[in-house]
Design a protein around this motif. Structure first.
Motif, mmCIF file in Angstrom:
data_model
loop_
_atom_site.group_PDB
_atom_site.id
_atom_site.type_symbol
_atom_site.label_atom_id
_atom_site.label_comp_id
_atom_site.label_asym_id
_atom_site.label_seq_id
_atom_site.Cartn_x
_atom_site.Cartn_y
_atom_site.Cartn_z
ATOM 1 N N GLU A 1 1.260 -12.665 -0.982
ATOM 2 C CA GLU A 1 0.433 -13.148 0.319
ATOM 3 C C GLU A 1 0.720 -11.649 1.321
ATOM 4 O OE1 GLU A 1 0.958 -15.829 4.150
ATOM 5 O OE2 GLU A 1 1.290 -16.715 2.133
ATOM 6 N N VAL A 2 1.786 -11.230 1.538
ATOM 7 C CA VAL A 2 2.019 -10.083 2.408
ATOM 8 C C VAL A 2 1.380 -8.708 1.740
ATOM 9 C CG1 VAL A 2 3.516 -8.731 3.336
ATOM 10 C CG2 VAL A 2 4.186 -10.693 3.057
ATOM 11 N N LEU A 3 1.315 -8.524 0.624
ATOM 12 C CA LEU A 3 0.557 -7.329 -0.029
ATOM 13 C C LEU A 3 -0.973 -7.572 0.183
ATOM 14 C CD1 LEU A 3 2.842 -6.444 -3.100
ATOM 15 C CD2 LEU A 3 2.673 -5.634 -0.954
ATOM 16 N N GLY A 4 -1.243 -8.845 -0.058
ATOM 17 C CA GLY A 4 -2.824 -9.074 0.112
ATOM 18 C C GLY A 4 -3.326 -8.650 1.214
ATOM 19 N N GLU A 5 -2.542 -8.968 2.394
ATOM 20 C CA GLU A 5 -3.088 -8.447 3.670
ATOM 21 C C GLU A 5 -2.907 -7.045 4.063
ATOM 22 O OE1 GLU A 5 -0.191 -10.672 6.391
ATOM 23 O OE2 GLU A 5 -1.237 -12.650 5.968
ATOM 24 N N ARG A 6 -2.136 -6.476 3.233
ATOM 25 C CA ARG A 6 -1.786 -5.030 3.632
ATOM 26 C C ARG A 6 -2.781 -4.013 2.645
ATOM 27 N NH1 ARG A 6 2.472 -2.983 6.672
ATOM 28 N NH2 ARG A 6 3.406 -4.530 7.750
ATOM 29 N N LEU A 7 -2.815 -4.682 1.343
ATOM 30 C CA LEU A 7 -3.799 -3.679 0.469
ATOM 31 C C LEU A 7 -5.196 -3.244 1.197
ATOM 32 C CD1 LEU A 7 -4.077 -2.278 -2.181
ATOM 33 C CD2 LEU A 7 -4.806 -4.448 -3.157
ATOM 34 N N PRO A 8 -5.972 -4.092 1.690
ATOM 35 C CA PRO A 8 -7.072 -3.850 2.202
ATOM 36 C C PRO A 8 -7.184 -2.698 3.269
ATOM 37 C CG PRO A 8 -7.201 -6.060 2.075
ATOM 38 C CD PRO A 8 -5.779 -5.663 1.710
ATOM 39 N N TRP B 1 0.394 2.998 10.469
ATOM 40 C CA TRP B 1 -0.651 2.243 9.646
ATOM 41 C C TRP B 1 -0.246 1.063 8.825
ATOM 42 C CZ3 TRP B 1 -5.858 3.018 10.555
ATOM 43 C CH2 TRP B 1 -6.719 2.289 9.669
ATOM 44 N N PRO B 2 -0.665 0.017 9.032
ATOM 45 C CA PRO B 2 -0.145 -1.475 8.634
ATOM 46 C C PRO B 2 -0.522 -1.494 6.862
ATOM 47 C CG PRO B 2 -1.950 -1.945 9.982
ATOM 48 C CD PRO B 2 -1.740 -0.567 10.130
ATOM 49 N N GLY B 3 -0.219 -0.507 6.079
ATOM 50 C CA GLY B 3 -0.700 -0.631 4.778
ATOM 51 C C GLY B 3 0.689 -0.593 3.944
ATOM 52 N N ILE B 4 0.324 -0.525 2.458
ATOM 53 C CA ILE B 4 1.318 -0.590 1.748
ATOM 54 C C ILE B 4 2.592 0.226 1.869
ATOM 55 C CG2 ILE B 4 1.889 -0.739 -0.717
ATOM 56 C CD1 ILE B 4 -0.803 -2.019 -1.332
ATOM 57 N N GLY B 5 2.104 1.574 2.047
ATOM 58 C CA GLY B 5 2.973 2.682 2.278
ATOM 59 C C GLY B 5 4.259 2.459 3.212
ATOM 60 N N SER B 6 3.850 2.280 4.561
ATOM 61 C CA SER B 6 4.693 1.887 5.455
ATOM 62 C C SER B 6 5.434 0.492 5.357
ATOM 63 C CB SER B 6 3.900 1.755 6.718
ATOM 64 O OG SER B 6 3.107 0.736 6.828
ATOM 65 N N TYR B 7 4.697 -0.527 4.886
ATOM 66 C CA TYR B 7 5.783 -1.549 4.392
ATOM 67 C C TYR B 7 6.821 -1.256 3.342
ATOM 68 C CZ TYR B 7 6.434 -6.407 2.871
ATOM 69 O OH TYR B 7 6.939 -7.806 2.491
#
Length: 321
Positions: free
Chosen positions: A92-99, A270-276
């Motif tokens: 769910e978290v990755l689904g929000e950040r991947l876009p 940036w709220p993406g996968i890399g920063s997460y």
């Protein structure tokens, strides 16, 4: 081609299985929740919390046993729990950040490919000219400059100096903003430019070297001897073959962009996968770390397979029988 693709798909599955086992083992050793429990004071981490952590991460089992359990859940689409995000499912978290990562990756990749090809062709056709020497200098600077430094430089220039000089700030220097289309473009510009710098510098050099090798080949001299227009010789005969080495570079670069550029996303908040991914490492949140690393491995293998298939499309002489 079909038989080759099937063989590669099978080998990719085996490779992904081996990769996940290695990644899981290294992640479990380097980010061990048991160490966090050992250093956490009893007043903060009571018996109930410790029992919950042991059950969640299966710390009472060996690493191979935990991997088998994780693999069984992953095959069913369960990548674990993001403890630091309110115990939400990782998917769910990755689904929000991947876009949001895709918003950076796709424009950066397309613009990089177009600009790098154009610069590579220009440099090769006008070898040792003033323009070629200038592009060579630019490439060396781009390759040598750390990504985080260039990102910070853009933030200082547009966020501080430009605002002092003009009283305006045309681009957001941090964060994700999407009030309208122009707002989104303004927040995308600086991180996309940062991602493009090193890629354009490196790919344009590969493109130049590949074009020089092709335009000095005998079949290009034959095409010119037949009286074909120079534009057709370059773009119809030379460029197609010169793109073959770049396909591998593009496959690896796009896979890297899709997995999230850790440095760029962190610099620009940036709220993406890399920063997460970086945040999960610092917080010892193992399930998101494992999920992102497996995702990176999977797309790297997939795009390498696509690159191999594209060789045959670009050059009919390439066969996989």
């Amino acid at each position: 081609m079909l038989a080759y693709t099937v063989r590669r798909l099978f080998s990719s599955v085996v490779l992904l299985f081996i990769g996940t086992a290695v990644v899981f083992g290294l992640t479990s050793i380097s980010s061990n929740p048991e160490l966090l429990l050992a250093t956490c004071p009893p007043t903060r981490c009571g018996a109930e919390f410790r029992s919950e952590m042991i059950q969640m991460y299966q710390l009472d089992k060996t690493i191979p046993e935990r991997y088998v359990s994780w693999l069984g859940d992953a095959v069913q689409g369960d990548l674990g729990t993001a403890v630091r995000d309110g115990r939400r499912p990782v998917t769910e978290v990755l689904g929000e950040r991947l876009p949001k990562t895709l918003l950076l990756a796709i424009p950066a990749f397309v613009l990089t490919a177009l600009i790098a090809v154009a610069l590579g062709v220009y440099s090769a056709v006008r070898q040792y000219s003033v323009g070629d020497n200038a592009l060579t200098a630019f490439s060396f600077i781009g390759i040598s400059m750390p990504t985080f430094f260039f990102g910070l430089l853009l933030q200082v220039f547009w966020g501080v100096w430009w605002q002092e000089w003009t009283g305006t700030r045309p681009f957001y220097v941090t964060g994700y903003h999407n009030a309208d289309f122009m707002d989104l473009v303004s927040s995308l510009t600086l991180p996309v430019a940062t991602l493009m710098l090193v890629s354009v510098a490196g790919e344009s050099r590969f493109g130049r070297a590949s074009m020089l090798e092709v335009i000095n080949s005998e079949y290009i001299r034959t095409a010119r001897a037949k009286g074909l227009p120079e534009r057709k010789v370059i773009f119809h005969h030379a460029l197609r073959n010169a793109l073959i080495p770049l396909v591998t570079i593009w496959a690896l670069d796009f896979a890297l962009l899709l997995s999230g550029s850790v440095i760029t996303e962190t610099v620009f908040a940036w709220p993406g996968i890399g920063s997460y991914f970086l945040r999960s490492i610092t917080n010892y949140d193992l399930d998101p770390v494992m999920a992102i690393m497996v995702f990176t491995a999977a797309i790297t293998i997939m795009f390498n397979l696509i690159a191999d298939v594209m060789y045959g499309v670009l050059d009919p002489r390439v066969r996989y029988d």
